[in-house]
Design a protein around this motif. Structure first.
Motif, PDB file in Angstrom:
ATOM      1  N   LEU A  27       0.833  -1.199   0.000  1.00 43.73           N
ATOM      2  CA  LEU A  27       0.000   0.000   0.000  1.00 43.73           C
ATOM      3  C   LEU A  27       0.875   1.258   0.000  1.00 43.73           C
ATOM      4  CD1 LEU A  27      -2.715   1.486   0.284  1.00 43.73           C
ATOM      5  CD2 LEU A  27      -2.578   1.062   2.744  1.00 43.73           C
ATOM      6  N   THR A  31       0.803   4.214  -2.715  1.00 41.74           N
ATOM      7  CA  THR A  31       0.536   5.580  -2.253  1.00 41.74           C
ATOM      8  C   THR A  31       1.668   6.517  -2.659  1.00 41.74           C
ATOM      9  OG1 THR A  31      -0.845   4.792  -0.433  1.00 41.74           O
ATOM     10  CG2 THR A  31       0.082   7.008  -0.211  1.00 41.74           C
ATOM     11  N   LYS A  54      -7.953  -0.233  -6.160  1.00 45.54           N
ATOM     12  CA  LYS A  54      -9.254  -0.750  -5.704  1.00 45.54           C
ATOM     13  C   LYS A  54      -9.467  -2.205  -6.097  1.00 45.54           C
ATOM     14  CE  LYS A  54     -11.271   3.758  -6.449  1.00 45.54           C
ATOM     15  NZ  LYS A  54     -12.214   4.489  -7.296  1.00 45.54           N
ATOM     16  N   LYS A  60      -5.857  -1.766  -1.048  1.00 46.45           N
ATOM     17  CA  LYS A  60      -6.946  -0.802  -1.221  1.00 46.45           C
ATOM     18  C   LYS A  60      -6.471   0.570  -0.755  1.00 46.45           C
ATOM     19  CE  LYS A  60     -10.273  -3.903  -2.115  1.00 46.45           C
ATOM     20  NZ  LYS A  60     -10.250  -4.343  -3.468  1.00 46.45           N
ATOM     21  N   ASP A  62      -6.341   3.992   1.156  1.00 46.20           N
ATOM     22  CA  ASP A  62      -6.823   4.344   2.490  1.00 46.20           C
ATOM     23  C   ASP A  62      -6.873   5.867   2.636  1.00 46.20           C
ATOM     24  OD1 ASP A  62      -4.134   5.052   2.770  1.00 46.20           O
ATOM     25  OD2 ASP A  62      -3.703   3.582   4.339  1.00 46.20           O
ATOM     26  N   ALA A  63      -7.181   6.327   3.836  1.00 46.69           N
ATOM     27  CA  ALA A  63      -7.303   7.767   4.070  1.00 46.69           C
ATOM     28  C   ALA A  63      -5.994   8.484   3.749  1.00 46.69           C
ATOM     29  CB  ALA A  63      -7.723   8.040   5.512  1.00 46.69           C
ATOM     30  N   TYR A  64      -4.866   7.847   4.048  1.00 48.22           N
ATOM     31  CA  TYR A  64      -3.577   8.478   3.766  1.00 48.22           C
ATOM     32  C   TYR A  64      -3.374   8.649   2.256  1.00 48.22           C
ATOM     33  CZ  TYR A  64       1.430   9.370   3.750  1.00 48.22           C
ATOM     34  OH  TYR A  64       2.667   9.928   3.535  1.00 48.22           O
ATOM     35  N   THR A  65      -3.737   7.636   1.478  1.00 48.06           N
ATOM     36  CA  THR A  65      -3.618   7.719   0.020  1.00 48.06           C
ATOM     37  C   THR A  65      -4.413   8.908  -0.509  1.00 48.06           C
ATOM     38  OG1 THR A  65      -3.496   5.288  -0.050  1.00 48.06           O
ATOM     39  CG2 THR A  65      -3.895   6.428  -2.143  1.00 48.06           C
ATOM     40  N   ILE A  94     -14.234   4.815   3.597  1.00 46.41           N
ATOM     41  CA  ILE A  94     -12.994   5.351   4.169  1.00 46.41           C
ATOM     42  C   ILE A  94     -13.326   6.670   4.862  1.00 46.41           C
ATOM     43  CG2 ILE A  94     -10.672   6.202   3.676  1.00 46.41           C
ATOM     44  CD1 ILE A  94     -10.787   4.466   1.087  1.00 46.41           C
ATOM     45  N   THR A  97      -9.585  11.420   8.207  1.00 48.66           N
ATOM     46  CA  THR A  97      -8.873  11.554   9.475  1.00 48.66           C
ATOM     47  C   THR A  97      -8.718  13.040   9.778  1.00 48.66           C
ATOM     48  OG1 THR A  97      -6.700  11.658   8.423  1.00 48.66           O
ATOM     49  CG2 THR A  97      -7.556   9.443   8.974  1.00 48.66           C
TER      50      THR A  97
END
Length: 184
Positions: A27, A31, A54, A60, A62-65, A94, A97
């Motif tokens: 991941l 990213t 996806k 998958k 995530d919020a950081y991506t 998702i 944050t």
């Protein structure tokens, strides 16, 4: 690093080599590639990488991506992409944050899009899972201060103190208001 050094094509080549050598990128690798394209304003390519992620069960986005890409959108003034990225995050389950919200608030504020900035702060507060912090305070204070909108800056300074967020050195360096508001 290749993306930040304005070499997204080289980053893509390294990614291709990783795949050709039989490695399964993590991941973080995906990213980083999204960031390499995003930091260079290549949003179609960055979004294409996310779309590909996806389909990979253990990679998958995530919020950081998404936060990386949203920050790049703000840097390049591609604010038109942010709502669709947020909608996609919601669709995928998702959650934003505090870093995601702070990135959006900071980028809108730096661009002078103060209504959008405040709207994002409202969404942050309504989420219930992310609370504003010192970074949120400093972004909002800076945005209003940069535009000489001292009344709004002071209003938000006081509001954040009511939320229990105390200023830090950055706040004091940014603040251009009356000294009586700087007291606890």
């Amino acid at each position: 690093m290749l993306g930040k050094c304005k070499q997204p094509e080289h980053a893509s080549s390294v990614f291709t080599i990783i795949l050709s050598e039989g490695f399964n990128p993590t991941l973080d690798v995906y990213t980083s590639l999204v960031g390499a394209f995003g930091h260079n304003g290549l949003f179609d390519e960055a979004i294409s990488i996310i779309d590909g992620m996806k389909t990979i069960s253990d990679c998958k986005p995530d919020a950081y991506t998404y936060t990386i890409l949203i920050g790049c959108c703000g840097k390049f003034k591609r604010f038109d992409l942010i709502p669709s990225l947020l909608a996609e995050m919601t669709y995928l389950g998702i959650e934003c944050t505090a870093v995601t919200y702070n990135t959006i608030i900071d980028r809108y504020g730096k661009a002078g899009l103060l209504e959008e900035m405040e709207s994002s702060l409202s969404l942050m507060l309504e989420s219930g899972s992310c609370l504003p912090d010192i970074f949120t305070l400093n972004s909002i204070i800076s945005a209003y201060g940069d535009r000489k909108r001292i009344d709004e800056m002071e209003k938000w300074y006081i509001e954040f103190q009511h939320m229990g967020i105390d200023p830090d050195l950055t706040t004091f360096n940014t603040y251009n208001g009356r000294p009586e508001y700087m007291k606890k």
